[in-house]
Motif scaffolding. Sequence first.
Motif, PDB file in Angstrom:
ATOM      1  N   ALA A  75       0.841  -1.203   0.000  1.00 25.07           N
ATOM      2  CA  ALA A  75       0.000   0.000   0.000  1.00 25.07           C
ATOM      3  C   ALA A  75       0.874   1.250   0.000  1.00 25.07           C
ATOM      4  CB  ALA A  75      -0.927  -0.010   1.210  1.00 25.07           C
ATOM      5  N   GLY A  76       1.902   1.252   0.845  1.00 23.64           N
ATOM      6  CA  GLY A  76       2.818   2.393   0.866  1.00 23.64           C
ATOM      7  C   GLY A  76       3.539   2.581  -0.451  1.00 23.64           C
ATOM      8  N   ILE A  77       3.982   1.478  -1.050  1.00 25.15           N
ATOM      9  CA  ILE A  77       4.670   1.567  -2.350  1.00 25.15           C
ATOM     10  C   ILE A  77       3.730   2.128  -3.414  1.00 25.15           C
ATOM     11  CG2 ILE A  77       5.741   0.216  -4.202  1.00 25.15           C
ATOM     12  CD1 ILE A  77       6.689  -1.748  -2.020  1.00 25.15           C
ATOM     13  N   GLY A  78       2.497   1.643  -3.415  1.00 25.64           N
ATOM     14  CA  GLY A  78       1.534   2.111  -4.404  1.00 25.64           C
ATOM     15  C   GLY A  78       1.253   3.596  -4.280  1.00 25.64           C
ATOM     16  N   ILE A  79       1.073   4.085  -3.051  1.00 28.04           N
ATOM     17  CA  ILE A  79       0.805   5.508  -2.841  1.00 28.04           C
ATOM     18  C   ILE A  79       1.976   6.352  -3.310  1.00 28.04           C
ATOM     19  CG2 ILE A  79       0.455   7.277  -1.069  1.00 28.04           C
ATOM     20  CD1 ILE A  79      -1.125   5.174   0.521  1.00 28.04           C
ATOM     21  N   LEU A 112       1.659  -5.269 -11.192  1.00 29.01           N
ATOM     22  CA  LEU A 112       1.774  -6.709 -10.940  1.00 29.01           C
ATOM     23  C   LEU A 112       3.238  -7.133 -10.908  1.00 29.01           C
ATOM     24  CD1 LEU A 112      -1.038  -8.174 -13.251  1.00 29.01           C
ATOM     25  CD2 LEU A 112      -1.214  -7.372 -10.896  1.00 29.01           C
ATOM     26  N   PHE A 113       4.002  -6.635 -11.868  1.00 28.89           N
ATOM     27  CA  PHE A 113       5.428  -6.960 -11.944  1.00 28.89           C
ATOM     28  C   PHE A 113       6.152  -6.451 -10.704  1.00 28.89           C
ATOM     29  CE2 PHE A 113       9.612  -5.804 -14.213  1.00 28.89           C
ATOM     30  CZ  PHE A 113      10.220  -6.965 -13.752  1.00 28.89           C
ATOM     31  N   LEU A 114       5.920  -5.186 -10.357  1.00 29.66           N
ATOM     32  CA  LEU A 114       6.568  -4.606  -9.182  1.00 29.66           C
ATOM     33  C   LEU A 114       6.139  -5.333  -7.912  1.00 29.66           C
ATOM     34  CD1 LEU A 114       6.304  -0.814 -10.066  1.00 29.66           C
ATOM     35  CD2 LEU A 114       8.405  -2.151  -9.879  1.00 29.66           C
ATOM     36  N   GLY A 115       4.886  -5.799  -7.879  1.00 29.92           N
ATOM     37  CA  GLY A 115       4.409  -6.520  -6.707  1.00 29.92           C
ATOM     38  C   GLY A 115       5.146  -7.831  -6.490  1.00 29.92           C
ATOM     39  N   MET A 167       2.153  -9.424  -5.701  1.00 29.62           N
ATOM     40  CA  MET A 167       1.573  -9.029  -6.991  1.00 29.62           C
ATOM     41  C   MET A 167       0.137  -8.570  -6.810  1.00 29.62           C
ATOM     42  SD  MET A 167       0.910 -11.456 -10.341  1.00 29.62           S
ATOM     43  CE  MET A 167      -0.405 -12.366  -9.503  1.00 29.62           C
ATOM     44  N   ALA A 168      -0.641  -9.335  -6.059  1.00 31.01           N
ATOM     45  CA  ALA A 168      -2.040  -8.973  -5.836  1.00 31.01           C
ATOM     46  C   ALA A 168      -2.157  -7.712  -4.990  1.00 31.01           C
ATOM     47  CB  ALA A 168      -2.775 -10.126  -5.160  1.00 31.01           C
ATOM     48  N   ALA A 169      -1.352  -7.609  -3.931  1.00 31.52           N
ATOM     49  CA  ALA A 169      -1.469  -6.480  -3.005  1.00 31.52           C
ATOM     50  C   ALA A 169      -1.076  -5.163  -3.663  1.00 31.52           C
ATOM     51  CB  ALA A 169      -0.597  -6.734  -1.778  1.00 31.52           C
ATOM     52  N   LEU A 170      -0.002  -5.156  -4.433  1.00 31.59           N
ATOM     53  CA  LEU A 170       0.399  -3.912  -5.099  1.00 31.59           C
ATOM     54  C   LEU A 170      -0.543  -3.596  -6.254  1.00 31.59           C
ATOM     55  CD1 LEU A 170       2.305  -1.585  -5.093  1.00 31.59           C
ATOM     56  CD2 LEU A 170       3.930  -2.902  -6.443  1.00 31.59           C
ATOM     57  N   GLY A 171      -1.048  -4.637  -6.916  1.00 29.40           N
ATOM     58  CA  GLY A 171      -2.046  -4.405  -7.959  1.00 29.40           C
ATOM     59  C   GLY A 171      -3.290  -3.741  -7.403  1.00 29.40           C
ATOM     60  N   VAL A 172      -3.735  -4.164  -6.221  1.00 32.16           N
ATOM     61  CA  VAL A 172      -4.899  -3.546  -5.583  1.00 32.16           C
ATOM     62  C   VAL A 172      -4.587  -2.118  -5.174  1.00 32.16           C
ATOM     63  CG1 VAL A 172      -6.343  -3.617  -3.515  1.00 32.16           C
ATOM     64  CG2 VAL A 172      -5.935  -5.694  -4.814  1.00 32.16           C
ATOM     65  N   ALA A 173      -3.389  -1.874  -4.658  1.00 31.40           N
ATOM     66  CA  ALA A 173      -3.024  -0.527  -4.223  1.00 31.40           C
ATOM     67  C   ALA A 173      -3.080   0.468  -5.371  1.00 31.40           C
ATOM     68  CB  ALA A 173      -1.620  -0.549  -3.613  1.00 31.40           C
ATOM     69  N   VAL A 174      -2.681   0.053  -6.549  1.00 28.04           N
ATOM     70  CA  VAL A 174      -2.594   0.967  -7.688  1.00 28.04           C
ATOM     71  C   VAL A 174      -3.886   0.952  -8.506  1.00 28.04           C
ATOM     72  CG1 VAL A 174      -1.368   1.478  -9.834  1.00 28.04           C
ATOM     73  CG2 VAL A 174      -0.095   0.777  -7.798  1.00 28.04           C
ATOM     74  N   THR A 193      -7.564  -1.140   2.140  1.00 32.98           N
ATOM     75  CA  THR A 193      -8.032  -0.317   3.261  1.00 32.98           C
ATOM     76  C   THR A 193      -7.072   0.831   3.539  1.00 32.98           C
ATOM     77  OG1 THR A 193      -9.129  -2.233   4.258  1.00 32.98           O
ATOM     78  CG2 THR A 193      -8.671  -0.353   5.692  1.00 32.98           C
ATOM     79  N   ILE A 194      -5.785   0.539   3.544  1.00 32.55           N
ATOM     80  CA  ILE A 194      -4.786   1.582   3.830  1.00 32.55           C
ATOM     81  C   ILE A 194      -4.771   2.637   2.731  1.00 32.55           C
ATOM     82  CG2 ILE A 194      -2.307   2.019   4.047  1.00 32.55           C
ATOM     83  CD1 ILE A 194      -2.080  -0.677   5.467  1.00 32.55           C
ATOM     84  N   VAL A 195      -4.852   2.207   1.477  1.00 33.94           N
ATOM     85  CA  VAL A 195      -4.844   3.171   0.373  1.00 33.94           C
ATOM     86  C   VAL A 195      -6.080   4.051   0.415  1.00 33.94           C
ATOM     87  CG1 VAL A 195      -4.941   3.419  -2.141  1.00 33.94           C
ATOM     88  CG2 VAL A 195      -3.363   1.781  -1.115  1.00 33.94           C
ATOM     89  N   ARG A 196      -7.243   3.462   0.687  1.00 30.99           N
ATOM     90  CA  ARG A 196      -8.468   4.267   0.783  1.00 30.99           C
ATOM     91  C   ARG A 196      -8.386   5.268   1.929  1.00 30.99           C
ATOM     92  NH1 ARG A 196     -11.389  -0.548   0.254  1.00 30.99           N
ATOM     93  NH2 ARG A 196     -12.036  -0.317   2.428  1.00 30.99           N
ATOM     94  N   GLU A 197      -7.807   4.833   3.052  1.00 28.90           N
ATOM     95  CA  GLU A 197      -7.743   5.698   4.230  1.00 28.90           C
ATOM     96  C   GLU A 197      -6.731   6.826   4.052  1.00 28.90           C
ATOM     97  OE1 GLU A 197      -8.728   7.095   7.967  1.00 28.90           O
ATOM     98  OE2 GLU A 197      -9.694   5.494   6.820  1.00 28.90           O
ATOM     99  N   LEU A 198      -5.556   6.512   3.512  1.00 27.25           N
ATOM    100  CA  LEU A 198      -4.480   7.498   3.434  1.00 27.25           C
ATOM    101  C   LEU A 198      -4.445   8.257   2.113  1.00 27.25           C
ATOM    102  CD1 LEU A 198      -1.538   5.496   5.066  1.00 27.25           C
ATOM    103  CD2 LEU A 198      -3.174   7.051   6.161  1.00 27.25           C
ATOM    104  N   PHE A 199      -5.015   7.681   1.076  1.00 30.97           N
ATOM    105  CA  PHE A 199      -4.903   8.284  -0.257  1.00 30.97           C
ATOM    106  C   PHE A 199      -6.270   8.522  -0.880  1.00 30.97           C
ATOM    107  CE2 PHE A 199      -3.651   7.926  -4.867  1.00 30.97           C
ATOM    108  CZ  PHE A 199      -2.898   9.093  -4.894  1.00 30.97           C
TER     109      PHE A 199
END
Length: 582
Positions: free
Chosen positions: A249-253, A343-346, A376-383, A416-422
């Motif tokens: 989530a932090g990486i995505g933001i 996905l790749f970065l994840g 892959m899934a977590a960073l894909g969701v963040a972005v 959840t973190i991305v929605r809350e912080l970003f």
Amino acid sequence: MSLRHRLVRPANWLRRRLRASEAAFVVLAIGIGGAAGALSVVQGAIARTLQHWFFALPGTSRLSAQPGLSLGTLIVLPIGGAVLALFTLATRARRRAMVDTVEANALHGGRMGIADSFVISGQTILSNGFGASVGLEAAYAQLGGAVASLTGGLLNLRRPDLRNLVGAGAGAAIAAAFGAPLAGAFYAFEIVIGAYTPSAIAPIAAATLSAVLVSQTLGAHPYVVEAASGAATETHHYIAYAALGATCAGIGIVLMRSVASLEQGVRRLRIPDWARPAIGGALLVPIALISPQVLSAGHGALHNDLMAGTSIRFIAMIFICKCLASIVSLGFGFRGGLFFASLFLGTLAGTLFATALTAVAGFQIIDPHNAAIVGMAALGVAVIGGPMTMAMLVLEATHDFGLTGAAIAASLVSSTIVRELFGYSFSTWRLHLRGETIKSARDVGWVKTLTAGRMMRGETRETPTTTTIAEFRRRFPLGSASKVVLIDGKTHYAGIVRTPDAYGEALDPAACVASVAVNTDAALKPDMDIKQVMTAFDASGADELAVLAADRTVLGVLSETYVRRRYAEELEKAQRELFGER
């Protein structure tokens, strides 16, 4: 009988059938899905052909899977930027901003321009074909949604049906690209429609299956994430995967904010629009010299890094370089998205995370291969957004239900973190920078169309502020009008008089009626939407407010009671449409 009448009668019959029959709508969605799948195959083939031409790639290999490229070959990057700039200039006849699928469904009831969509697709194919670090998924979804929007417009479908059909077209295009019908279906629900609507389940599922079947029939090679899961996922692993989700989530933001910051910085430098992609291409050259894995979306690189035992130092270097390449590409005007790049970065982030945990604990806590898939899934969701979209992609890639559960857990933490912080995904973040306020594809277009100018009552019975109270009482007996609008000598708004207030016993009949005026400063603008109007009523505490033009002349009056009744009616209507009441 004229040709027009011969065509109108069958069209009207088909429209009635589609409105009355869910089965007929499913058949239409199957056709849309097949068309979207075919368009995805064509777009992917064009982009890969360009890459093979410009980079002299051997056989069927991917650009990002090459061991190395010479400086002479990489000169293609700035040349491609210049070609993209020329293409953009040649297609800049439109004054309005081009609408993508998310914006179309959120604000325009699913209406998209086919010409604009071809321009977006062309820009994305050129960017990817010349090696910029962007993916084609945005182009796939754009044309899939545009075909659905065009067809639905010709059939004059109702707003909710058109939105569902656009979601089906976009989701089908993604399903064809990845060979993953479940992921494509949830992409339609979560990213394009913005809700899980019962009326959309059957048509979207049919469309994604149709798209995958068409793409396979045409011999396409989907972007299947070929990854075998490692050790079995146990309950205590979920804690580590939740921490991985928070990290992603932090990486995505940071990634999304970096793209926006660079884009704004480039604009402040006053670099001409035509020069930006060429400069961006030149800046990509030294990054690509380190490794070609940073080029294009990264399909070949992801496959190589997952399947081969790559060193951690190399993975860390590729992670940093891919981030830089994506930020530079998008910040300097290349067209595309971060779907596959995320996905790749994840996968890289997951591998680095598992290795770091092992180094700290002194023993292996989570399997690096599993961590790569979950990352892959977590960073894909963040972005990108869409926890279930990414979870289904993991399931269809690994067929491992235990690992899919871990991916869902990490994705929910990340989301959840991305929605809350970003508060935004990458697509809605770029719309936010353009001045829009949408945070998902949920239909808010009806809110923006209900403006003060459309809801106001036109007659205002304007009265000069110099009118005496005695004259006011003569002109407006009790019961004749509840409120009267005042204007000054320049016909500008000067407040509202509540008629009973002018009949107070303590008032001097010779005094000006302006002395009992209220809301002299509180007023509405005609372009304020219904939510802004309700906020204005709450702030002022008024029962009625005047609607004013830019020069403060009175256009009409709007009551709070009417506004709230209209809002309730439209909200109820939207809820009925959401749950598929045909």
